[in-house]
Write a protein that holds these residues in place. Structure first.
Motif, PDB file in Angstrom:
ATOM      1  N   TYR A   1       1.400   5.376   1.714  1.00  0.00           N
ATOM      2  CA  TYR A   1       0.226   4.651   1.246  1.00  0.00           C
ATOM      3  C   TYR A   1       0.669   3.547   0.281  1.00  0.00           C
TER       4      TYR A   1
ATOM      5  N   ASN B   1      -5.119   5.177  -9.543  1.00  0.00           N
ATOM      6  CA  ASN B   1      -5.609   6.523  -9.831  1.00  0.00           C
ATOM      7  C   ASN B   1      -6.762   6.950  -8.928  1.00  0.00           C
ATOM      8  N   VAL B   2      -6.946   6.217  -7.827  1.00  0.00           N
ATOM      9  CA  VAL B   2      -8.030   6.519  -6.878  1.00  0.00           C
ATOM     10  C   VAL B   2      -7.431   6.589  -5.468  1.00  0.00           C
ATOM     11  N   PRO B   3      -6.765   7.683  -5.135  1.00  0.00           N
ATOM     12  CA  PRO B   3      -6.061   7.786  -3.850  1.00  0.00           C
ATOM     13  C   PRO B   3      -6.914   7.482  -2.617  1.00  0.00           C
ATOM     14  N   ILE B   4      -8.190   7.745  -2.665  1.00  0.00           N
ATOM     15  CA  ILE B   4      -9.045   7.489  -1.509  1.00  0.00           C
ATOM     16  C   ILE B   4      -9.083   5.992  -1.169  1.00  0.00           C
ATOM     17  N   GLN B   5      -8.743   5.133  -2.133  1.00  0.00           N
ATOM     18  CA  GLN B   5      -8.751   3.692  -1.918  1.00  0.00           C
ATOM     19  C   GLN B   5      -7.395   3.119  -1.518  1.00  0.00           C
ATOM     20  N   TRP B   6      -6.368   3.954  -1.481  1.00  0.00           N
ATOM     21  CA  TRP B   6      -5.049   3.458  -1.109  1.00  0.00           C
ATOM     22  C   TRP B   6      -5.031   3.026   0.347  1.00  0.00           C
TER      23      TRP B   6
ATOM     24  N   ALA C   1      -0.612   1.387  -3.033  1.00  0.00           N
ATOM     25  CA  ALA C   1      -1.575   1.411  -4.125  1.00  0.00           C
ATOM     26  C   ALA C   1      -1.395   0.166  -4.986  1.00  0.00           C
TER      27      ALA C   1
ATOM     28  N   GLU D   1      -5.259  -1.737  -9.550  1.00  0.00           N
ATOM     29  CA  GLU D   1      -6.696  -1.479  -9.574  1.00  0.00           C
ATOM     30  C   GLU D   1      -7.077  -0.102  -9.023  1.00  0.00           C
ATOM     31  N   ASN D   2      -6.315   0.425  -8.057  1.00  0.00           N
ATOM     32  CA  ASN D   2      -6.706   1.706  -7.454  1.00  0.00           C
ATOM     33  C   ASN D   2      -5.633   2.791  -7.585  1.00  0.00           C
TER      34      ASN D   2
ATOM     35  N   GLU E   1      -5.783  -7.584  -7.220  1.00  0.00           N
ATOM     36  CA  GLU E   1      -5.534  -6.141  -7.336  1.00  0.00           C
ATOM     37  C   GLU E   1      -4.313  -5.818  -8.192  1.00  0.00           C
TER      38      GLU E   1
END
Length: 91
Positions: free
Chosen positions: A59, A67-72, A61, A64-65, A9
């Motif tokens: 959270y 820019n995708v907060p739902i994946q933090w 991060a 890899e994620n 990641e």
């Protein structure tokens, strides 16, 4: 200074054989600036991650994620527990 193990990641930022200079001073660890990368110890594992504070929790991060907060990864830690979990800032 620490040798970083391979972390898929975070591979784009730090490779498996990379050495990192760690700032372990309390001032740097307490300032969880969004551009900073930190060593966070959770459940016996040390992770290199970005930190993202929220209103009620923090959270983690990865590259890899980012820019995708739902994946933090959500941390349900008190402020004191978070300060204890953050071991260093990667320089």
């Amino acid at each position: 200074m620490a040798r970083l193990s391979d972390d898929p990641e975070m591979r784009a930022l730090v490779g498996g054989a990379d050495l990192a200079l760690l700032d372990v001073s309390h001032g740097r660890r307490d300032d969880l600036a969004p551009e900073g990368v930190f060593v966070v110890s959770l459940e016996g594992e040390a992770l290199v991650r970005y930190t993202r504070p929220g209103t009620r929790r923090c959270y983690l991060a990865s590259v890899e994620n980012l820019n995708v907060p739902i994946q933090w990864r959500e941390l349900r830690l008190t402020t004191d527990e978070l300060r204890e979990a953050v071991k260093a800032r990667v320089r």
